[in-house]
Scaffold this motif. Structure first.
Motif, PDB file in Angstrom:
ATOM      1  N   ARG A  43       0.844  -1.202   0.000  1.00 36.67           N
ATOM      2  CA  ARG A  43       0.000   0.000   0.000  1.00 36.67           C
ATOM      3  C   ARG A  43       0.882   1.257   0.000  1.00 36.67           C
ATOM      4  NH1 ARG A  43      -3.483  -1.816   3.141  1.00 36.67           N
ATOM      5  NH2 ARG A  43      -2.368  -1.443   5.073  1.00 36.67           N
ATOM      6  N   ALA A  44       1.945   1.267   0.805  1.00 38.76           N
ATOM      7  CA  ALA A  44       2.872   2.412   0.837  1.00 38.76           C
ATOM      8  C   ALA A  44       3.562   2.576  -0.512  1.00 38.76           C
ATOM      9  CB  ALA A  44       3.904   2.223   1.945  1.00 38.76           C
ATOM     10  N   MET A  45       3.901   1.463  -1.151  1.00 41.68           N
ATOM     11  CA  MET A  45       4.534   1.499  -2.470  1.00 41.68           C
ATOM     12  C   MET A  45       3.603   2.191  -3.482  1.00 41.68           C
ATOM     13  SD  MET A  45       5.986  -1.830  -4.408  1.00 41.68           S
ATOM     14  CE  MET A  45       6.599  -1.758  -6.059  1.00 41.68           C
ATOM     15  N   ILE A  46       2.327   1.849  -3.426  1.00 42.01           N
ATOM     16  CA  ILE A  46       1.343   2.460  -4.332  1.00 42.01           C
ATOM     17  C   ILE A  46       1.192   3.952  -4.031  1.00 42.01           C
ATOM     18  CG2 ILE A  46      -1.107   2.524  -4.957  1.00 42.01           C
ATOM     19  CD1 ILE A  46      -1.088  -0.571  -4.504  1.00 42.01           C
ATOM     20  N   GLU A  47       1.053   4.292  -2.747  1.00 46.87           N
ATOM     21  CA  GLU A  47       0.859   5.693  -2.364  1.00 46.87           C
ATOM     22  C   GLU A  47       2.034   6.576  -2.782  1.00 46.87           C
ATOM     23  OE1 GLU A  47       0.182   5.371   1.828  1.00 46.87           O
ATOM     24  OE2 GLU A  47      -1.847   4.557   1.548  1.00 46.87           O
ATOM     25  N   GLN A  48       3.252   6.016  -2.711  1.00 39.61           N
ATOM     26  CA  GLN A  48       4.448   6.784  -3.063  1.00 39.61           C
ATOM     27  C   GLN A  48       4.877   6.578  -4.519  1.00 39.61           C
ATOM     28  OE1 GLN A  48       7.580   6.421  -0.043  1.00 39.61           O
ATOM     29  NE2 GLN A  48       5.996   5.486   1.262  1.00 39.61           N
ATOM     30  N   LYS A  49       4.122   5.755  -5.249  1.00 36.29           N
ATOM     31  CA  LYS A  49       4.409   5.451  -6.654  1.00 36.29           C
ATOM     32  C   LYS A  49       5.848   4.959  -6.840  1.00 36.29           C
ATOM     33  CE  LYS A  49       0.965   8.638  -8.436  1.00 36.29           C
ATOM     34  NZ  LYS A  49       0.693   9.746  -9.334  1.00 36.29           N
ATOM     35  N   LEU A  50       6.225   3.942  -6.031  1.00 33.68           N
ATOM     36  CA  LEU A  50       7.595   3.435  -6.038  1.00 33.68           C
ATOM     37  C   LEU A  50       7.790   2.292  -7.023  1.00 33.68           C
ATOM     38  CD1 LEU A  50       8.281   3.376  -2.194  1.00 33.68           C
ATOM     39  CD2 LEU A  50       8.917   5.147  -3.866  1.00 33.68           C
ATOM     40  N   SER A  51       8.946   2.316  -7.667  1.00 32.16           N
ATOM     41  CA  SER A  51       9.372   1.256  -8.583  1.00 32.16           C
ATOM     42  C   SER A  51      10.872   1.055  -8.394  1.00 32.16           C
ATOM     43  CB  SER A  51       9.110   1.649 -10.046  1.00 32.16           C
ATOM     44  OG  SER A  51       7.757   1.940 -10.262  1.00 32.16           O
ATOM     45  N   THR A  52      11.370  -0.056  -8.883  1.00 36.93           N
ATOM     46  CA  THR A  52      12.813  -0.310  -8.855  1.00 36.93           C
ATOM     47  C   THR A  52      13.255  -0.897 -10.185  1.00 36.93           C
ATOM     48  OG1 THR A  52      12.528  -2.523  -7.915  1.00 36.93           O
ATOM     49  CG2 THR A  52      12.892  -0.729  -6.359  1.00 36.93           C
ATOM     50  N   ARG A  53      14.498  -0.618 -10.532  1.00 39.67           N
ATOM     51  CA  ARG A  53      15.142  -1.168 -11.731  1.00 39.67           C
ATOM     52  C   ARG A  53      16.592  -1.465 -11.371  1.00 39.67           C
ATOM     53  NH1 ARG A  53      10.588  -0.934 -12.461  1.00 39.67           N
ATOM     54  NH2 ARG A  53       9.382   0.120 -14.044  1.00 39.67           N
ATOM     55  N   CYS A  54      17.232  -2.388 -12.076  1.00 32.66           N
ATOM     56  CA  CYS A  54      18.637  -2.700 -11.816  1.00 32.66           C
ATOM     57  C   CYS A  54      19.461  -2.664 -13.090  1.00 32.66           C
ATOM     58  CB  CYS A  54      18.786  -4.087 -11.195  1.00 32.66           C
ATOM     59  SG  CYS A  54      18.462  -4.127  -9.435  1.00 32.66           S
ATOM     60  N   ASP A  55      20.730  -2.358 -12.894  1.00 31.98           N
ATOM     61  CA  ASP A  55      21.711  -2.493 -13.955  1.00 31.98           C
ATOM     62  C   ASP A  55      23.021  -2.942 -13.323  1.00 31.98           C
ATOM     63  OD1 ASP A  55      22.668  -0.161 -12.765  1.00 31.98           O
ATOM     64  OD2 ASP A  55      22.338   1.096 -14.510  1.00 31.98           O
ATOM     65  N   TYR A  73      26.510 -22.642  -5.768  1.00 31.58           N
ATOM     66  CA  TYR A  73      26.106 -21.426  -5.073  1.00 31.58           C
ATOM     67  C   TYR A  73      26.543 -20.237  -5.932  1.00 31.58           C
ATOM     68  CZ  TYR A  73      25.058 -24.343  -1.097  1.00 31.58           C
ATOM     69  OH  TYR A  73      24.506 -25.292  -0.290  1.00 31.58           O
ATOM     70  N   ILE A  74      25.618 -19.325  -6.140  1.00 36.80           N
ATOM     71  CA  ILE A  74      25.821 -18.169  -7.008  1.00 36.80           C
ATOM     72  C   ILE A  74      25.726 -16.897  -6.180  1.00 36.80           C
ATOM     73  CG2 ILE A  74      24.913 -16.884  -8.997  1.00 36.80           C
ATOM     74  CD1 ILE A  74      25.870 -19.575  -9.870  1.00 36.80           C
ATOM     75  N   ARG A  75      26.668 -15.991  -6.397  1.00 35.34           N
ATOM     76  CA  ARG A  75      26.610 -14.653  -5.807  1.00 35.34           C
ATOM     77  C   ARG A  75      26.246 -13.696  -6.938  1.00 35.34           C
ATOM     78  NH1 ARG A  75      31.648 -14.161  -4.097  1.00 35.34           N
ATOM     79  NH2 ARG A  75      31.160 -15.035  -2.074  1.00 35.34           N
ATOM     80  N   THR A  76      25.176 -12.944  -6.738  1.00 34.29           N
ATOM     81  CA  THR A  76      24.705 -11.996  -7.747  1.00 34.29           C
ATOM     82  C   THR A  76      24.712 -10.598  -7.137  1.00 34.29           C
ATOM     83  OG1 THR A  76      23.271 -13.715  -8.623  1.00 34.29           O
ATOM     84  CG2 THR A  76      22.850 -11.492  -9.370  1.00 34.29           C
ATOM     85  N   THR A  77      25.239  -9.646  -7.885  1.00 33.77           N
ATOM     86  CA  THR A  77      25.248  -8.255  -7.438  1.00 33.77           C
ATOM     87  C   THR A  77      24.617  -7.379  -8.517  1.00 33.77           C
ATOM     88  OG1 THR A  77      27.420  -7.783  -8.384  1.00 33.77           O
ATOM     89  CG2 THR A  77      27.376  -8.582  -6.100  1.00 33.77           C
ATOM     90  N   ALA A  78      24.152  -6.224  -8.103  1.00 35.02           N
ATOM     91  CA  ALA A  78      23.570  -5.260  -9.053  1.00 35.02           C
ATOM     92  C   ALA A  78      23.528  -3.895  -8.389  1.00 35.02           C
ATOM     93  CB  ALA A  78      22.163  -5.686  -9.459  1.00 35.02           C
ATOM     94  N   THR A  79      23.250  -2.902  -9.189  1.00 36.21           N
ATOM     95  CA  THR A  79      22.938  -1.568  -8.684  1.00 36.21           C
ATOM     96  C   THR A  79      21.451  -1.358  -8.927  1.00 36.21           C
ATOM     97  OG1 THR A  79      25.140  -0.747  -9.180  1.00 36.21           O
ATOM     98  CG2 THR A  79      23.396   0.897  -8.909  1.00 36.21           C
ATOM     99  N   ARG A  80      20.718  -1.167  -7.828  1.00 40.62           N
ATOM    100  CA  ARG A  80      19.267  -0.971  -7.926  1.00 40.62           C
ATOM    101  C   ARG A  80      18.964   0.517  -7.864  1.00 40.62           C
ATOM    102  NH1 ARG A  80      15.844  -4.477  -4.022  1.00 40.62           N
ATOM    103  NH2 ARG A  80      17.136  -3.427  -2.490  1.00 40.62           N
ATOM    104  N   THR A  81      18.126   0.974  -8.786  1.00 37.71           N
ATOM    105  CA  THR A  81      17.666   2.357  -8.807  1.00 37.71           C
ATOM    106  C   THR A  81      16.240   2.394  -8.292  1.00 37.71           C
ATOM    107  OG1 THR A  81      19.089   2.858 -10.688  1.00 37.71           O
ATOM    108  CG2 THR A  81      17.259   4.374 -10.262  1.00 37.71           C
ATOM    109  N   LEU A  82      16.005   3.244  -7.317  1.00 41.00           N
ATOM    110  CA  LEU A  82      14.664   3.438  -6.783  1.00 41.00           C
ATOM    111  C   LEU A  82      14.051   4.641  -7.464  1.00 41.00           C
ATOM    112  CD1 LEU A  82      16.533   2.058  -4.555  1.00 41.00           C
ATOM    113  CD2 LEU A  82      14.693   2.622  -3.006  1.00 41.00           C
ATOM    114  N   LEU A  83      12.786   4.489  -7.852  1.00 39.30           N
ATOM    115  CA  LEU A  83      12.084   5.554  -8.561  1.00 39.30           C
ATOM    116  C   LEU A  83      10.778   5.875  -7.848  1.00 39.30           C
ATOM    117  CD1 LEU A  83      12.997   3.174 -10.924  1.00 39.30           C
ATOM    118  CD2 LEU A  83      12.820   5.261 -12.226  1.00 39.30           C
ATOM    119  N   SER A  84      10.384   7.135  -7.900  1.00 37.72           N
ATOM    120  CA  SER A  84       9.083   7.561  -7.427  1.00 37.72           C
ATOM    121  C   SER A  84       8.406   8.270  -8.587  1.00 37.72           C
ATOM    122  CB  SER A  84       9.207   8.498  -6.228  1.00 37.72           C
ATOM    123  OG  SER A  84       7.929   8.922  -5.814  1.00 37.72           O
ATOM    124  N   ASP A  85       7.250   7.770  -8.970  1.00 40.72           N
ATOM    125  CA  ASP A  85       6.529   8.311 -10.125  1.00 40.72           C
ATOM    126  C   ASP A  85       7.449   8.344 -11.351  1.00 40.72           C
ATOM    127  OD1 ASP A  85       4.251   9.166 -11.399  1.00 40.72           O
ATOM    128  OD2 ASP A  85       4.413  11.241 -10.710  1.00 40.72           O
TER     129      ASP A  85
END
Length: 117
Positions: A43-55, A73-85
């Protein structure tokens, strides 16, 4: 990373986990849904219009971890970008270590997460 890197407030709760289950064992899916968003977080995610993407995604077999013909066993890393609207406001590193199991049909599926030691 499919589940932790691609989420969108316009999608149903834990849609990112459900979408990634094509790559997961049943135990992996269960653990990921348990760790996923509860109703108030969604619900908070919807109210704040939050999304995430990675590269900058990388994945490697952990050489010092035990392995067999049917498990690594696999180790995975990324840079996550947080977006609002759809506007980026923060980036953060993401790291996950997972067991990956060979299935009887030869496919490799992501299993449960592994605690960092």
């Amino acid at each position: 990373m499919t589940q932790w890197c691609a989420s969108d407030y316009r999608q149903p709760r834990n849609n990112n986990v459900e979408r990634a289950t094509v790559f997961s064992t049943a135990a992996g899916k269960t653990a990921d849904l348990h760790a996923g968003d509860d109703e108030s977080a969604h619900r908070a995610m919807i109210e704040q219009k939050l999304s995430t993407r990675c590269d900058r995604i990388t994945a490697e077999i952990i050489p010092e971890a035990p392995r067999s013909d049917d498990q690594v066993y696999i180790r995975t890393t990324a840079t996550r970008t947080l977006l609002s609207d759809d506007v980026a406001f923060q980036t953060e590193p993401v790291l996950t270590t997972r067991s990956v199991l060979r299935q009887p049909d030869g496919r490799w599926l992501v299993d449960i997460g592994v605690e960092a030691g």
